[in-house]
Every structure is written in structure tokens, then in C-alpha cells.
Enzyme design. Sequence first.
Site, PDB file in Angstrom:
ATOM      1  N   ASP A  36       0.857  -1.191   0.000  1.00  0.00           N
ATOM      2  CA  ASP A  36       0.000   0.000   0.000  1.00  0.00           C
ATOM      3  C   ASP A  36       0.890   1.237   0.000  1.00  0.00           C
ATOM      4  O   ASP A  36       2.008   1.211   0.509  1.00  0.00           O
ATOM      5  CB  ASP A  36      -0.916  -0.003   1.237  1.00  0.00           C
ATOM      6  CG  ASP A  36      -2.198   0.788   1.027  1.00  0.00           C
ATOM      7  OD1 ASP A  36      -3.287   0.168   0.982  1.00  0.00           O
ATOM      8  OD2 ASP A  36      -2.125   2.028   0.899  1.00  0.00           O
ATOM      9  N   VAL A  63       1.369   1.415  -6.820  1.00  0.00           N
ATOM     10  CA  VAL A  63       0.980   0.485  -7.885  1.00  0.00           C
ATOM     11  C   VAL A  63       1.055   1.103  -9.281  1.00  0.00           C
ATOM     12  O   VAL A  63       0.983   0.400 -10.283  1.00  0.00           O
ATOM     13  CB  VAL A  63      -0.433  -0.098  -7.656  1.00  0.00           C
ATOM     14  CG1 VAL A  63      -0.483  -0.964  -6.416  1.00  0.00           C
ATOM     15  CG2 VAL A  63      -1.498   1.002  -7.605  1.00  0.00           C
ATOM     16  N   ASN A  89      -5.686  -5.121  -6.092  1.00  0.00           N
ATOM     17  CA  ASN A  89      -6.889  -4.516  -5.506  1.00  0.00           C
ATOM     18  C   ASN A  89      -6.836  -2.987  -5.399  1.00  0.00           C
ATOM     19  O   ASN A  89      -7.882  -2.336  -5.447  1.00  0.00           O
ATOM     20  CB  ASN A  89      -7.111  -5.146  -4.121  1.00  0.00           C
ATOM     21  CG  ASN A  89      -8.014  -4.304  -3.247  1.00  0.00           C
ATOM     22  OD1 ASN A  89      -9.229  -4.290  -3.421  1.00  0.00           O
ATOM     23  ND2 ASN A  89      -7.435  -3.565  -2.319  1.00  0.00           N
ATOM     24  N   TYR A 154     -13.369   6.109 -14.490  1.00  0.00           N
ATOM     25  CA  TYR A 154     -13.525   4.904 -13.654  1.00  0.00           C
ATOM     26  C   TYR A 154     -14.169   3.782 -14.478  1.00  0.00           C
ATOM     27  O   TYR A 154     -13.713   2.639 -14.441  1.00  0.00           O
ATOM     28  CB  TYR A 154     -14.369   5.256 -12.423  1.00  0.00           C
ATOM     29  CG  TYR A 154     -14.340   4.215 -11.317  1.00  0.00           C
ATOM     30  CD1 TYR A 154     -13.294   4.187 -10.397  1.00  0.00           C
ATOM     31  CD2 TYR A 154     -15.344   3.250 -11.203  1.00  0.00           C
ATOM     32  CE1 TYR A 154     -13.265   3.234  -9.383  1.00  0.00           C
ATOM     33  CE2 TYR A 154     -15.316   2.299 -10.189  1.00  0.00           C
ATOM     34  CZ  TYR A 154     -14.276   2.294  -9.281  1.00  0.00           C
ATOM     35  OH  TYR A 154     -14.251   1.345  -8.279  1.00  0.00           O
ATOM     36  N   LYS A 158     -12.109   0.314 -15.150  1.00  0.00           N
ATOM     37  CA  LYS A 158     -12.613  -0.944 -14.588  1.00  0.00           C
ATOM     38  C   LYS A 158     -13.105  -1.890 -15.687  1.00  0.00           C
ATOM     39  O   LYS A 158     -13.028  -3.116 -15.547  1.00  0.00           O
ATOM     40  CB  LYS A 158     -13.708  -0.657 -13.560  1.00  0.00           C
ATOM     41  CG  LYS A 158     -13.191   0.040 -12.297  1.00  0.00           C
ATOM     42  CD  LYS A 158     -12.188  -0.814 -11.540  1.00  0.00           C
ATOM     43  CE  LYS A 158     -11.833  -0.254 -10.178  1.00  0.00           C
ATOM     44  NZ  LYS A 158     -10.881  -1.105  -9.447  1.00  0.00           N
ATOM     45  N   THR A 189     -16.607   1.259   2.300  1.00  0.00           N
ATOM     46  CA  THR A 189     -15.190   1.560   2.544  1.00  0.00           C
ATOM     47  C   THR A 189     -14.986   3.072   2.374  1.00  0.00           C
ATOM     48  O   THR A 189     -15.914   3.783   1.999  1.00  0.00           O
ATOM     49  CB  THR A 189     -14.274   0.850   1.519  1.00  0.00           C
ATOM     50  OG1 THR A 189     -14.457   1.477   0.237  1.00  0.00           O
ATOM     51  CG2 THR A 189     -14.572  -0.635   1.387  1.00  0.00           C
TER      52      THR A 189
END
Length: 249
Positions: A36, A63, A89, A154, A158, A189
Site C-alpha cells: 500500500d 501500484v 486490488n 472509472y 474498470k 469503505t
Amino acid sequence: MRLSGRVSIITGGGGGIGRATALRFSEEGANVVVADLDESRGEETVRLIREKNGHGMYVRTNVRDSESMQELVHKTVEHFGSLDILVNNAGIGQSEVRSIDLEETEWDDVLDTNLKSIFLGMKHSIPELMKKGGVIVNVSSLLGLKGRKYVSAYNAAKGGVVLLTQNAALEYGKEGIRVNAVAPGVIDTNIIEGWKKDERKWSVISQSNALRRIGNPDEVASAILFLASDEASFITGSTLSVDGGGLIY
Ligand SMILES: NC(=O)c1ccc[n+]([C@@H]2O[C@H](COP(=O)([O-])OP(=O)(O)OC[C@H]3O[C@@H](n4cnc5c(N)ncnc54)[C@H](O)[C@@H]3O)[C@@H](O)[C@H]2O)c1
């Protein structure tokens, strides 16, 4: 235990779905590398793993950065001896605006963090996974399967994850590598905190699925665990919806 002795990397392991997956993997006997950008959140996940006598290690990782991802795989193999499972993820949301109003810098940020990251994760881990076979689980989204207004970057990122998953499944199946994705709906989240502020919008978003509720990170972790385990030994190239029926709604 379903992942006994396996070595896993979970990117975004300091956050909601990533942390739940890291803890779940550890409970099932895996060694877990928590990757992370946020050191305090990543270290906290490792602390929670160790608190339950699991084996975890934090590696500060961006990442979006090829060198950082290569280093992540290198440190994992150096510390735990091999690599069996990669969970791609980590991801970010985007400001809700029409595509013509979206800043190009934000387009780049979202595409790099949510799609290029998946390419980089696979690029650097597959040579290691090829040694004895392995598993990759990519985190897409309901918005990777279904268009929605005001989330162009997005949606594009995705959606790309779904096809990159199919591509890698085809390229590396004969090497014993399975590659699947999950497509979560609205999950509780940090990433959805912004949506909660608009009461009217939230009352619609939070009930736009067959089960009429949002999901929790553990419910996504269960699906990731299934795909990573031997129970899914004949499943590859698939995208599993974990959305309470959001796609069909
Ligand atoms: N929560 C939802 O409703 C939902 C729905 C569908 C898909 N997803 C996807 O699930 C994944 C996990 O998100 P979450 O909901 O747990 O959000 P989160 O914000 O709680 O967790 C994301 C984690 O990724 C890390 N991260 C962000 N950028 C990074 C980078 N460049 N390098 C390394 N780490 C980075 C963050 O520090 C954080 O710990 C994301 O890919 C997200 O798009 C979430």
C-alpha cells in the site's frame, strides 16, 4: 485451511476490501504481503495479522510505478521464498463530472491507478508465478460491467480490468496460472465516503440492487478467497459480481 503456506500479495491491503482480504487470507494460512502507498494503514493491517499469529509483511508500494511493483515482487520472494497469489486490488475513485469537464490529469490518475496498475502487477508477478503455477485476482467493479453517467475514467479503467483479466487468462493458462476478477457493487469503505454526504443521492445509490443494501468488505474478501483457492481450480477468465444484484437491477 484453504491457503495453507501460500505466499500472497495484496495491493491496497491497507484499505477496506484489501485489508479484509489480507485478514481472511491470513486466517486461511497464507503468508500475506500488504502492499500500500499509505504506510500507517498498511502497517496496521500487518499488526492485525500478527495479533492473530499470522505471517504478514508491509511493503510500501505505489501500484502506478513499474519499479515499485517490481521491487514488491522481489521483496516478497526474498522474504517468503516464492509467490503463489497476487490480488490486484488498489484503486481510487473519481470526481463525478461529465467527461467533457474531467481534467486530463484526473483521467491519467484514475487510469494509472486502476488499470495500468493491473498490467504492472501482472507483468512483474507472472514470471514468478510461472515457476510453479499460481493465481491472480483483479478487482474490477460493477462499473466495469455497466456504464454510469459522470464516471467516465472509472468506467473505462474498470472495464479494461475485465478484458485484461480475460487476456491474461488466455495467455498464461497453459502455464498453470488462473486469472479472474471480482466486480463489487457499493461496498462500505473509504472510497464511497463522498457519496454518503449527499443524502438524496445516497438513499438511491445505497439501495440500487436486488438486496436493497450496500455490501461490506468481508463479503468481497470471501469471493476473492474463493477465486484464489483450489475450490476454483477450473475457473479462469471470469468476472464474479459481488454486488447484491446490482448488475441485474
Ligand atoms: N468500495 C466500493 O464501493 C468499491 C466498488 C467497486 C470496486 N471497488 C474497488 O475496490 C478496490 C479497493 O477499494 P476500497 O473500496 O477498499 O477503497 P479504500 O480506499 O478503502 O482502499 C484502497 C486502498 O488502495 C490504496 N492505494 C490507493 N492508491 C494507491 C497506489 N497508487 N499505490 C498503492 N496503494 C494505493 C489506498 O491507500 C487504500 O489503502 C479498488 O480497486 C476499488 O476501485 C470498490
